[in-house]
Design an enzyme around this catalytic site. Sequence first.
Site, mmCIF file in Angstrom:
data_model
loop_
_atom_site.group_PDB
_atom_site.id
_atom_site.type_symbol
_atom_site.label_atom_id
_atom_site.label_comp_id
_atom_site.label_asym_id
_atom_site.label_seq_id
_atom_site.Cartn_x
_atom_site.Cartn_y
_atom_site.Cartn_z
ATOM 1 N N GLU A 45 -3.846 2.700 -7.115
ATOM 2 C CA GLU A 45 -4.234 3.837 -6.273
ATOM 3 C C GLU A 45 -3.278 4.999 -6.539
ATOM 4 O O GLU A 45 -2.071 4.856 -6.334
ATOM 5 C CB GLU A 45 -4.152 3.464 -4.789
ATOM 6 C CG GLU A 45 -5.170 2.430 -4.377
ATOM 7 C CD GLU A 45 -5.482 2.476 -2.876
ATOM 8 O OE1 GLU A 45 -6.622 2.190 -2.529
ATOM 9 O OE2 GLU A 45 -4.603 2.830 -2.081
ATOM 10 N N HIS B 144 0.863 -1.194 0.000
ATOM 11 C CA HIS B 144 0.000 0.000 0.000
ATOM 12 C C HIS B 144 0.893 1.236 0.000
ATOM 13 O O HIS B 144 2.002 1.201 0.546
ATOM 14 C CB HIS B 144 -0.905 -0.020 1.240
ATOM 15 C CG HIS B 144 -1.970 1.024 1.187
ATOM 16 N ND1 HIS B 144 -1.738 2.326 1.532
ATOM 17 C CD2 HIS B 144 -3.268 0.958 0.811
ATOM 18 C CE1 HIS B 144 -2.859 3.023 1.372
ATOM 19 N NE2 HIS B 144 -3.807 2.209 0.936
HETATM 20 O O1 G3P Z 1 -6.618 1.419 0.780
HETATM 21 C C1 G3P Z 1 -7.594 2.284 0.267
HETATM 22 C C2 G3P Z 1 -7.190 3.688 0.367
HETATM 23 O O2 G3P Z 1 -5.858 3.989 0.226
HETATM 24 C C3 G3P Z 1 -8.093 4.659 -0.302
HETATM 25 O O3 G3P Z 1 -8.410 5.549 0.704
HETATM 26 O O4 G3P Z 1 -9.751 7.135 1.897
HETATM 27 O O5 G3P Z 1 -9.217 7.505 -0.519
HETATM 28 O O6 G3P Z 1 -10.816 5.718 0.126
HETATM 29 P P1 G3P Z 1 -9.627 6.538 0.539
#
Ligand code: G3P
Length: 222
Positions: free
Chosen positions: A143, A95
Site C-alpha cells: 500500500e 498497516h
Molecule cells: O487497508 C486498506 C486501506 O489502507 C486502503 O484504503 O480507503 O484507499 O481503500 P482506501
Amino acid sequence: MAFETPILITNFKAYEEAIGAKAVELAKIHERVANELGVNVAIVGMTLDLEMLAAAVSIPVLAQHMDGVSYGPYTGLVPVDIARSMGIDGSMLNHSERRLSDAQIVAALENMKRLNMMSIVCAENEEEGVRYAAMGADFIAIEIPELIGGNVSVSQARPEVIQRAVAAIGKGKVLVGAGIKTGEDVRKALELGATGVLLSSGVVKAKDPMAALRDLCSGLKA
Ligand code: G3P
C-alpha cells in the site's frame, strides 16, 4: 487456515459507518455479495467489534492489528490467543496507520502461526515487502501511503509497483491496496499479478456500499 484467492478484503478502519451495529450490517453485505457472486471476500474489523463480527458472518474476519503475546500480564494489547478464542481468523499487521517494528512483526507472526491464523503484513514498498515475506507472512499487502483514502488507485497510478512486488515476492502472495474504487481497478491489479486487493473507503464510504461492493467484486471474476 488459508484464504481462497483471488480475494477482496475490506478494512473497516475506525470509520463511523463501520462500527458496532453498522459493522455487522456491513459484514452481512460482504457475506451476501460473496455468496451471490461466488467470490472470495474477507473483512478486517476494528478490535472492539471483532468478536461480534466473527459471530455474525461466515466469511473470514481479520483483526486490524494483533500483538505477539498469549494470555498474561499485558495491558492494552491484542493478544493473539484471545483473538483466536473469539473466532478471529487472522490479522493484518503493520498497516501504515499502525506501524510496527520488525521485532513486533516477527513476534506476532510466530504466535499467529502457532494458532494457524492467517497473516497479512502491510508494506509501503517492494523492499519492505521482501523483508516481511522472509519473516513468514502468508500475504504481503503493498500500500503506497499517499494513495490511501484517495480516488486514484495504485493499479492506475503505479502499476509498476505491483509488477515489481509480484516479481520480487512471488505470485500468490501479493495483495495491493490504496485508492481502489472500481471493479476495473480490481481487474487491473489482478492482471498485474496481484492475488487480491485490500480496500476501505471504496466500500465503507460509498453511498450504496452493496452496489459498490458488487462492482468491485466483479473485478475478481476472470
Ligand atoms: O487497508 C486498506 C486501506 O489502507 C486502503 O484504503 O480507503 O484507499 O481503500 P482506501
